[in-house]
Enzyme design. Sequence first.
Site, PDB file in Angstrom:
ATOM      1  N   GLY A  46      38.843  40.039  35.902  1.00  0.00           N
ATOM      2  CA  GLY A  46      38.330  41.348  36.277  1.00  0.00           C
ATOM      3  C   GLY A  46      39.453  42.360  36.335  1.00  0.00           C
ATOM      4  N   GLN A  51      43.936  49.801  38.849  1.00  0.00           N
ATOM      5  CA  GLN A  51      44.978  48.930  38.275  1.00  0.00           C
ATOM      6  C   GLN A  51      45.518  49.465  36.948  1.00  0.00           C
ATOM      7  OE1 GLN A  51      42.563  45.116  38.777  1.00  0.00           O
ATOM      8  NE2 GLN A  51      44.669  44.391  38.937  1.00  0.00           N
ATOM      9  N   CYS A  98      46.107  37.840  40.461  1.00  0.00           N
ATOM     10  CA  CYS A  98      45.796  39.246  40.208  1.00  0.00           C
ATOM     11  C   CYS A  98      46.734  39.753  39.116  1.00  0.00           C
ATOM     12  CB  CYS A  98      46.011  40.032  41.502  1.00  0.00           C
ATOM     13  SG  CYS A  98      45.717  41.798  41.319  1.00  0.00           S
ATOM     14  N   LEU A  99      46.205  40.493  38.160  1.00  0.00           N
ATOM     15  CA  LEU A  99      47.054  41.016  37.085  1.00  0.00           C
ATOM     16  C   LEU A  99      48.109  41.997  37.608  1.00  0.00           C
ATOM     17  CD1 LEU A  99      44.421  41.542  34.225  1.00  0.00           C
ATOM     18  CD2 LEU A  99      46.051  39.668  34.471  1.00  0.00           C
ATOM     19  N   HIS A 140      37.255  40.632  45.063  1.00  0.00           N
ATOM     20  CA  HIS A 140      38.648  40.969  44.730  1.00  0.00           C
ATOM     21  C   HIS A 140      38.734  42.362  44.087  1.00  0.00           C
ATOM     22  CE1 HIS A 140      42.738  39.694  43.090  1.00  0.00           C
ATOM     23  NE2 HIS A 140      42.467  40.779  42.388  1.00  0.00           N
ATOM     24  N   GLU A 141      37.848  42.625  43.118  1.00  0.00           N
ATOM     25  CA  GLU A 141      37.911  43.910  42.397  1.00  0.00           C
ATOM     26  C   GLU A 141      37.474  45.078  43.276  1.00  0.00           C
ATOM     27  OE1 GLU A 141      39.644  43.818  39.859  1.00  0.00           O
ATOM     28  OE2 GLU A 141      39.466  41.659  39.513  1.00  0.00           O
ATOM     29  N   HIS A 144      40.224  46.173  45.404  1.00  0.00           N
ATOM     30  CA  HIS A 144      41.179  47.054  44.710  1.00  0.00           C
ATOM     31  C   HIS A 144      40.774  48.517  44.867  1.00  0.00           C
ATOM     32  CE1 HIS A 144      44.135  44.627  42.641  1.00  0.00           C
ATOM     33  NE2 HIS A 144      43.231  43.843  42.081  1.00  0.00           N
TER      34      HIS A 144
HETATM   35 NI    NI Z   1      43.499  42.031  41.137  1.00  0.00          NI
END
Ligand code: NI
Length: 171
Positions: A46, A51, A98-99, A140-141, A144
């Site tokens: 995701g 991000q 997480c990216l 999680h998203e 963010h």
């Molecule tokens: Ni993330």
Amino acid sequence: MALLEIRTYPDPVLRKVAKPIDDINDDIIKLAEDMIETMRLFRGAGLAANQVGVPIRMIVLEPESDKKDRGNKKSDALILINPVIVKSEEEEIAEEGCLSLPKFYEYIKRAKKVSVKGLSTANIPFEMECDGHMARAFQHEIDHLNGVLFIDYLSPIKRNLFKKKYVKKDR
Ligand code: NI
């Protein structure tokens, strides 16, 4: 489509509370498509708009089970605008990454099942229920979009270890 630069910790945009989207225009749709392409290239489950440096309330998600079909279909990824979790049930601990925190993984407690409401890119409201990996990805998203990172759930000791390791590794 175009690849976007993924912002990594400690970029301040990751701590911004993203703004609601009130006009789903072509720019927003283009951004969503670019986010999907970027998420796939970096093999993420995701991605939230902040991000990629745009603090607006939009997330893209690709369920784990669909990853093997990549390339066969144009897009199985979900795009959610102004997503909100309306119900959470049970708890589950699982490993997360997480990216924006490359190469860092930790076990995090989350709700096992969630119901999420949001808008599609066609401005159609929808609600979906999911569990497991998908429910975790939604939580999680959406975190963010509220400026929250999964490291915020770590104990102070683990968080300090993270900071030491992370800073050392990258500089
Ligand atoms: Ni993330």
